[in-house]
Motif scaffolding. Structure first.
Motif, PDB file in Angstrom:
ATOM      1  N   LEU A   1      14.253  11.940   0.115  1.00 31.35           N
ATOM      2  CA  LEU A   1      12.782  12.663  -0.408  1.00 31.35           C
ATOM      3  C   LEU A   1      12.574  11.812  -1.506  1.00 31.35           C
ATOM      4  N   VAL A   2      13.514  11.440  -2.283  1.00 31.84           N
ATOM      5  CA  VAL A   2      13.189  10.939  -3.790  1.00 31.84           C
ATOM      6  C   VAL A   2      12.400   9.516  -3.444  1.00 31.84           C
ATOM      7  N   TYR A   3      13.263   8.796  -2.556  1.00 34.23           N
ATOM      8  CA  TYR A   3      12.562   7.296  -2.116  1.00 34.23           C
ATOM      9  C   TYR A   3      11.156   7.522  -1.483  1.00 34.23           C
ATOM     10  N   GLN A   4      10.870   8.721  -0.741  1.00 34.55           N
ATOM     11  CA  GLN A   4       9.922   8.969   0.035  1.00 34.55           C
ATOM     12  C   GLN A   4       8.694   9.259  -0.857  1.00 34.55           C
ATOM     13  N   GLN A   5       9.124   9.915  -1.916  1.00 38.90           N
ATOM     14  CA  GLN A   5       7.883  10.598  -3.069  1.00 38.90           C
ATOM     15  C   GLN A   5       7.632   8.962  -3.853  1.00 38.90           C
ATOM     16  N   ALA A   6       8.523   8.344  -3.929  1.00 37.85           N
ATOM     17  CA  ALA A   6       8.167   7.003  -4.627  1.00 37.85           C
ATOM     18  C   ALA A   6       7.489   5.903  -3.751  1.00 37.85           C
TER      19      ALA A   6
ATOM     20  N   GLN B   1       8.016  11.244   9.342  1.00 35.54           N
ATOM     21  CA  GLN B   1       6.989  11.345   8.224  1.00 35.54           C
ATOM     22  C   GLN B   1       7.008   9.787   7.419  1.00 35.54           C
ATOM     23  N   VAL B   2       8.170   9.035   7.561  1.00 29.57           N
ATOM     24  CA  VAL B   2       8.264   7.779   6.761  1.00 29.57           C
ATOM     25  C   VAL B   2       7.500   6.822   7.850  1.00 29.57           C
ATOM     26  N   CYS B   3       7.848   6.943   9.262  1.00 32.54           N
ATOM     27  CA  CYS B   3       7.185   6.120  10.345  1.00 32.54           C
ATOM     28  C   CYS B   3       5.813   6.122  10.267  1.00 32.54           C
TER      29      CYS B   3
END
Length: 194
Positions: free
Chosen positions: A40-45, A83-85
């Protein structure tokens, strides 16, 4: 707290520390939670590759422990992988991950997460003009479930918003307006009466 305050570097460090600790004391489910939170942290960034790897680790550990459904199950990590994809333009992969999450939630009769997964799939497919009917069908299926749940937990206004978007893309402005009005009415009690 660091994540909520937008201190993503510190949040990542804290989750890494937790992941290492849980791995050391052989707590795979808690390790999986730490990996998911790190994702989640990496996704936010918008660190997409790191987010994907963290979610994959979380999902693997959860799956190994047989925890597939629920908010802390592999399905949740698969949904985040989707979501990332989607964010990185890999729509086919996103659909596969959303579908895998949906299947896990359906197998466990996890109705709130079934509805969420249906809505996520509908939102994804709504970008494809050739699949608008399918997107509408998925969103309507999600809506049918949402209507049986606590309105605040279901956040039913998001489903109405998706249906409005689909109706608009299909050229049905009156139906889109109807869904938008329903979304407004559903959301009104939860936004402080604004």
């Amino acid at each position: 707290l660091a994540y909520v305050q937008g201190e993503l570097t510190e949040a990542a460090e804290r989750h890494k520390e937790a992941q290492v600790l849980f791995q050391r004391i052989n707590e795979p489910l808690m390790e999986a939670v730490a990996w998911h939170q790190l994702g989640l942290v990496y996704q936010q960034a918008e660190q997409w590759e790191a987010a994907e790897q963290a979610y994959r680790q979380a999902a693997r550990l959860k799956e190994e422990q047989g925890l597939l459904a629920g908010n802390n199950g592999a399905g949740a990590s698969w949904g985040q992988l989707a979501q990332v994809c989607k964010a990185t333009g890999r729509m086919t992969e996103a659909e596969q991950w959303f579908s895998k999450a949906l299947a896990a939630f359906q197998a466990a009769d996890d109705r709130p997460n079934i509805a969420r997964a249906l809505n996520n799939l509908a939102y994804l497919l709504a970008d494809d003009p050739a699949r608008l009917d399918e997107a509408r069908s998925l969103a309507e299926e999600g809506l049918a479930i949402d209507l049986t749940l606590d309105p605040a937990a279901a956040q039913i206004w998001t489903t109405y918003t998706i249906l409005a978007r689909i109706a608009e893309q299909q050229g049905d402005e009156s139906r889109a307006a109807e869904y938008r009005a329903k979304a407004e009415r559903a959301f009104a009690p939860y936004r402080g009466g604004e």
